[in-house]
Design a protein around this motif. Sequence first.
Motif, PDB file in Angstrom:
ATOM      1  N   ALA A  62       0.826  -1.209   0.000  1.00  0.00           N
ATOM      2  CA  ALA A  62       0.000   0.000   0.000  1.00  0.00           C
ATOM      3  C   ALA A  62       0.861   1.261   0.000  1.00  0.00           C
ATOM      4  O   ALA A  62       0.559   2.242  -0.690  1.00  0.00           O
ATOM      5  CB  ALA A  62      -0.937  -0.006   1.210  1.00  0.00           C
ATOM      6  N   ASP A  63       1.955   1.247   0.760  1.00  0.00           N
ATOM      7  CA  ASP A  63       2.864   2.391   0.783  1.00  0.00           C
ATOM      8  C   ASP A  63       3.506   2.616  -0.593  1.00  0.00           C
ATOM      9  O   ASP A  63       3.679   3.757  -1.036  1.00  0.00           O
ATOM     10  CB  ASP A  63       3.963   2.179   1.829  1.00  0.00           C
ATOM     11  N   ILE A  64       3.862   1.527  -1.255  1.00  0.00           N
ATOM     12  CA  ILE A  64       4.480   1.631  -2.578  1.00  0.00           C
ATOM     13  C   ILE A  64       3.553   2.342  -3.557  1.00  0.00           C
ATOM     14  O   ILE A  64       3.961   3.236  -4.309  1.00  0.00           O
ATOM     15  CB  ILE A  64       4.847   0.229  -3.123  1.00  0.00           C
ATOM     16  N   GLY A  68       0.920   4.173  -2.785  1.00  0.00           N
ATOM     17  CA  GLY A  68       0.393   5.435  -2.293  1.00  0.00           C
ATOM     18  C   GLY A  68      -0.995   5.385  -1.686  1.00  0.00           C
ATOM     19  O   GLY A  68      -1.761   6.344  -1.816  1.00  0.00           O
ATOM     20  N   TYR A  69      -1.329   4.273  -1.014  1.00  0.00           N
ATOM     21  CA  TYR A  69      -2.652   4.155  -0.394  1.00  0.00           C
ATOM     22  C   TYR A  69      -2.532   4.246   1.125  1.00  0.00           C
ATOM     23  O   TYR A  69      -1.624   3.685   1.722  1.00  0.00           O
ATOM     24  CB  TYR A  69      -3.310   2.831  -0.759  1.00  0.00           C
ATOM     25  N   ALA A  70      -3.511   4.904   1.742  1.00  0.00           N
ATOM     26  CA  ALA A  70      -3.539   5.002   3.200  1.00  0.00           C
ATOM     27  C   ALA A  70      -4.050   3.712   3.820  1.00  0.00           C
ATOM     28  O   ALA A  70      -3.697   3.376   4.950  1.00  0.00           O
ATOM     29  CB  ALA A  70      -4.411   6.175   3.630  1.00  0.00           C
ATOM     30  N   ASP A  71      -4.872   2.967   3.085  1.00  0.00           N
ATOM     31  CA  ASP A  71      -5.487   1.742   3.600  1.00  0.00           C
ATOM     32  C   ASP A  71      -5.142   0.578   2.688  1.00  0.00           C
ATOM     33  O   ASP A  71      -5.201   0.714   1.455  1.00  0.00           O
ATOM     34  CB  ASP A  71      -7.002   1.933   3.670  1.00  0.00           C
ATOM     35  N   ILE A  72      -4.797  -0.553   3.267  1.00  0.00           N
ATOM     36  CA  ILE A  72      -4.434  -1.717   2.454  1.00  0.00           C
ATOM     37  C   ILE A  72      -5.619  -2.219   1.636  1.00  0.00           C
ATOM     38  O   ILE A  72      -5.445  -2.880   0.602  1.00  0.00           O
ATOM     39  CB  ILE A  72      -3.870  -2.864   3.321  1.00  0.00           C
ATOM     40  N   ASN A  73      -6.837  -1.886   2.059  1.00  0.00           N
ATOM     41  CA  ASN A  73      -8.024  -2.308   1.311  1.00  0.00           C
ATOM     42  C   ASN A  73      -8.217  -1.510   0.022  1.00  0.00           C
ATOM     43  O   ASN A  73      -9.079  -1.864  -0.803  1.00  0.00           O
ATOM     44  CB  ASN A  73      -9.280  -2.179   2.189  1.00  0.00           C
ATOM     45  N   ASP A  74      -7.431  -0.457  -0.157  1.00  0.00           N
ATOM     46  CA  ASP A  74      -7.538   0.359  -1.369  1.00  0.00           C
ATOM     47  C   ASP A  74      -6.727  -0.211  -2.532  1.00  0.00           C
ATOM     48  O   ASP A  74      -6.830   0.274  -3.660  1.00  0.00           O
ATOM     49  CB  ASP A  74      -7.068   1.796  -1.087  1.00  0.00           C
ATOM     50  N   LEU A  75      -5.890  -1.214  -2.256  1.00  0.00           N
ATOM     51  CA  LEU A  75      -5.108  -1.837  -3.319  1.00  0.00           C
ATOM     52  C   LEU A  75      -6.045  -2.387  -4.392  1.00  0.00           C
ATOM     53  O   LEU A  75      -7.053  -3.034  -4.085  1.00  0.00           O
ATOM     54  CB  LEU A  75      -4.244  -2.965  -2.750  1.00  0.00           C
ATOM     55  N   THR A  76      -5.695  -2.152  -5.659  1.00  0.00           N
ATOM     56  CA  THR A  76      -6.593  -2.504  -6.751  1.00  0.00           C
ATOM     57  C   THR A  76      -5.816  -3.055  -7.936  1.00  0.00           C
ATOM     58  O   THR A  76      -4.599  -3.262  -7.840  1.00  0.00           O
ATOM     59  CB  THR A  76      -7.413  -1.272  -7.174  1.00  0.00           C
ATOM     60  N   TYR A  77      -6.494  -3.247  -9.047  1.00  0.00           N
ATOM     61  CA  TYR A  77      -5.819  -3.734 -10.258  1.00  0.00           C
ATOM     62  C   TYR A  77      -5.155  -2.550 -10.952  1.00  0.00           C
ATOM     63  O   TYR A  77      -5.799  -1.538 -11.238  1.00  0.00           O
ATOM     64  CB  TYR A  77      -6.802  -4.408 -11.208  1.00  0.00           C
ATOM     65  N   ASN A  78      -3.854  -2.670 -11.198  1.00  0.00           N
ATOM     66  CA  ASN A  78      -3.095  -1.602 -11.835  1.00  0.00           C
ATOM     67  C   ASN A  78      -3.101  -1.830 -13.345  1.00  0.00           C
ATOM     68  O   ASN A  78      -2.389  -2.693 -13.854  1.00  0.00           O
ATOM     69  CB  ASN A  78      -1.668  -1.584 -11.286  1.00  0.00           C
ATOM     70  N   LYS A  79      -3.924  -1.053 -14.061  1.00  0.00           N
ATOM     71  CA  LYS A  79      -4.057  -1.247 -15.512  1.00  0.00           C
ATOM     72  C   LYS A  79      -2.765  -0.924 -16.255  1.00  0.00           C
ATOM     73  O   LYS A  79      -2.412  -1.589 -17.223  1.00  0.00           O
ATOM     74  CB  LYS A  79      -5.187  -0.371 -16.037  1.00  0.00           C
ATOM     75  N   LYS A  80      -2.069   0.096 -15.804  1.00  0.00           N
ATOM     76  CA  LYS A  80      -0.851   0.502 -16.489  1.00  0.00           C
ATOM     77  C   LYS A  80       0.228  -0.566 -16.403  1.00  0.00           C
ATOM     78  O   LYS A  80       0.940  -0.841 -17.373  1.00  0.00           O
ATOM     79  CB  LYS A  80      -0.331   1.815 -15.897  1.00  0.00           C
ATOM     80  N   MET A  81       0.368  -1.193 -15.215  1.00  0.00           N
ATOM     81  CA  MET A  81       1.393  -2.218 -15.012  1.00  0.00           C
ATOM     82  C   MET A  81       0.860  -3.635 -15.260  1.00  0.00           C
ATOM     83  O   MET A  81       1.622  -4.591 -15.272  1.00  0.00           O
ATOM     84  CB  MET A  81       1.959  -2.123 -13.596  1.00  0.00           C
ATOM     85  N   TYR A  88      15.285  -2.531  21.111  1.00  0.00           N
ATOM     86  CA  TYR A  88      16.013  -1.633  20.206  1.00  0.00           C
ATOM     87  C   TYR A  88      15.046  -0.621  19.603  1.00  0.00           C
ATOM     88  O   TYR A  88      13.825  -0.748  19.734  1.00  0.00           O
ATOM     89  CB  TYR A  88      16.694  -2.434  19.090  1.00  0.00           C
ATOM     90  N   VAL A  89      15.601   0.392  18.955  1.00  0.00           N
ATOM     91  CA  VAL A  89      14.790   1.388  18.247  1.00  0.00           C
ATOM     92  C   VAL A  89      14.979   1.210  16.749  1.00  0.00           C
ATOM     93  O   VAL A  89      15.975   0.655  16.295  1.00  0.00           O
ATOM     94  CB  VAL A  89      15.168   2.832  18.652  1.00  0.00           C
ATOM     95  N   GLY A  90      14.034   1.698  15.980  1.00  0.00           N
ATOM     96  CA  GLY A  90      14.117   1.619  14.527  1.00  0.00           C
ATOM     97  C   GLY A  90      13.200   2.642  13.889  1.00  0.00           C
ATOM     98  O   GLY A  90      12.377   3.282  14.566  1.00  0.00           O
ATOM     99  N   LYS A  91      13.331   2.797  12.587  1.00  0.00           N
ATOM    100  CA  LYS A  91      12.493   3.742  11.849  1.00  0.00           C
ATOM    101  C   LYS A  91      11.037   3.313  11.923  1.00  0.00           C
ATOM    102  O   LYS A  91      10.714   2.137  11.760  1.00  0.00           O
ATOM    103  CB  LYS A  91      12.949   3.807  10.394  1.00  0.00           C
ATOM    104  N   ILE A  92      10.153   4.261  12.181  1.00  0.00           N
ATOM    105  CA  ILE A  92       8.743   3.925  12.353  1.00  0.00           C
ATOM    106  C   ILE A  92       8.087   3.605  11.016  1.00  0.00           C
ATOM    107  O   ILE A  92       8.461   4.151   9.974  1.00  0.00           O
ATOM    108  CB  ILE A  92       7.974   5.061  13.072  1.00  0.00           C
ATOM    109  N   SER A  93       7.109   2.716  11.061  1.00  0.00           N
ATOM    110  CA  SER A  93       6.346   2.343   9.873  1.00  0.00           C
ATOM    111  C   SER A  93       5.133   3.255   9.748  1.00  0.00           C
ATOM    112  O   SER A  93       4.822   4.041  10.648  1.00  0.00           O
ATOM    113  CB  SER A  93       5.898   0.888   9.973  1.00  0.00           C
ATOM    114  N   THR A  94       4.429   3.120   8.632  1.00  0.00           N
ATOM    115  CA  THR A  94       3.226   3.923   8.422  1.00  0.00           C
ATOM    116  C   THR A  94       2.176   3.623   9.480  1.00  0.00           C
ATOM    117  O   THR A  94       1.517   4.538   9.987  1.00  0.00           O
ATOM    118  CB  THR A  94       2.641   3.644   7.030  1.00  0.00           C
ATOM    119  N   GLU A  95       2.017   2.347   9.824  1.00  0.00           N
ATOM    120  CA  GLU A  95       1.044   1.976  10.856  1.00  0.00           C
ATOM    121  C   GLU A  95       1.433   2.543  12.212  1.00  0.00           C
ATOM    122  O   GLU A  95       0.589   3.055  12.952  1.00  0.00           O
ATOM    123  CB  GLU A  95       0.935   0.455  10.937  1.00  0.00           C
TER     124      GLU A  95
END
Length: 368
Positions: free
Chosen positions: A132-134, A136-149, A248-255
């Motif tokens: 979803a981050d790749i 550009g979606y805020a919600d994983i349920n927004d993932l759809t069919y990519n016609k261009k790719m 340990y600490v690490g870079k935060i994720s979108t969630e």
Amino acid sequence: SIIFAVFVLFAIILIIRLFVLQIVLGSSYQENYDLKVEKTQSLDATRGTIYDRNGKVIAYNDLSYAVTIQDIGDYETADEKNKKLNEVALDLITNIEKNGDVLVNDFGIVLDSDNNYQFVDEEGTSLQRFRADIFGYADINDLTYNKKMNFNEAEASADQIMDYLVNNRYDIDDDLSKEMQYKIAIIRYNLGLNSYQKYISSIIANDVNEKTVAYVEENKNELTGVQIEEKSIRKYDEPEAFSSVVGYVGKISTEELEELRQEDEAYELTDTAGKVGIEKYMNKYLTGKKGSETVYVDSLGNPISSAKTVEPTPGNDVYLSIDKDLQISAYKLLEQEIAGILSAKIANIRDYHTDENTNGSDILIPID
């Protein structure tokens, strides 16, 4: 005729004034204009120190230099933007690695020893969050069919995602090696995560040496948006003995960003937070309050002067109930015991099978 003469006089005065402003004093006014290009950047707060019951340090902060990049260029087309940013990324990667430093890589895809792309998380919510981050979606349920790719985004493979980034979104040079394309894509992707918020830098390499610092400083006019910044990095004393407790600490994720912003809206995707252990469960207590600095910059984004600074507030220290020396001693004894068992029971065999009559003390450890 008098009115006409007055208009002519005014016209001459106006022309002379324009000549003085644009030609004679033009460079001076341009400098003043450049000085009014203002940016406000956040100042990270120092994370609190973790001590044992006797006040001995377990986790602390150390000052280091990091290579960072901001997308502050002025581009007429998307092709021009890709070309310039890819060239800067290629230059950075080549010289940073030549100087012995390592690029930051918390990307969700790795390039394995066989030169194949693999997901870090093979399944589950983390993988879908990455997809979803790749796209550009805020919600994983927004993932759809990519016609261009021509693929389903929710089922996109590591190869399909990298093909999308390298050849479609960032248009990275085909003549470069697969490894270099991968590294450029990581820099471009991390840079894109901050595109919604101007003047937030992305870290390319942490804790770099003097050679890398010198390289960036000497070439900063060509490396648009690239700077050396002082950063505080987390370090641990005797990490093997305390990793299970301190974490340990690490870079935060979108969630994590959504969750942490409920505590403090100042969190950004470039920040770090506790992932496990004390670092996670005492994160709010250990994390200080960010400050801010308003500066004037030139056309390349280099700071010229400071206008206003709000100093950050350091995080609180944490004192644990454990005894540092006792914990280290226990760890070393356990390590020796396990090493002794391995040494006594390891056998030059591929497999070893047990049955219900096998005594636990007789079990062998296959060397394979």
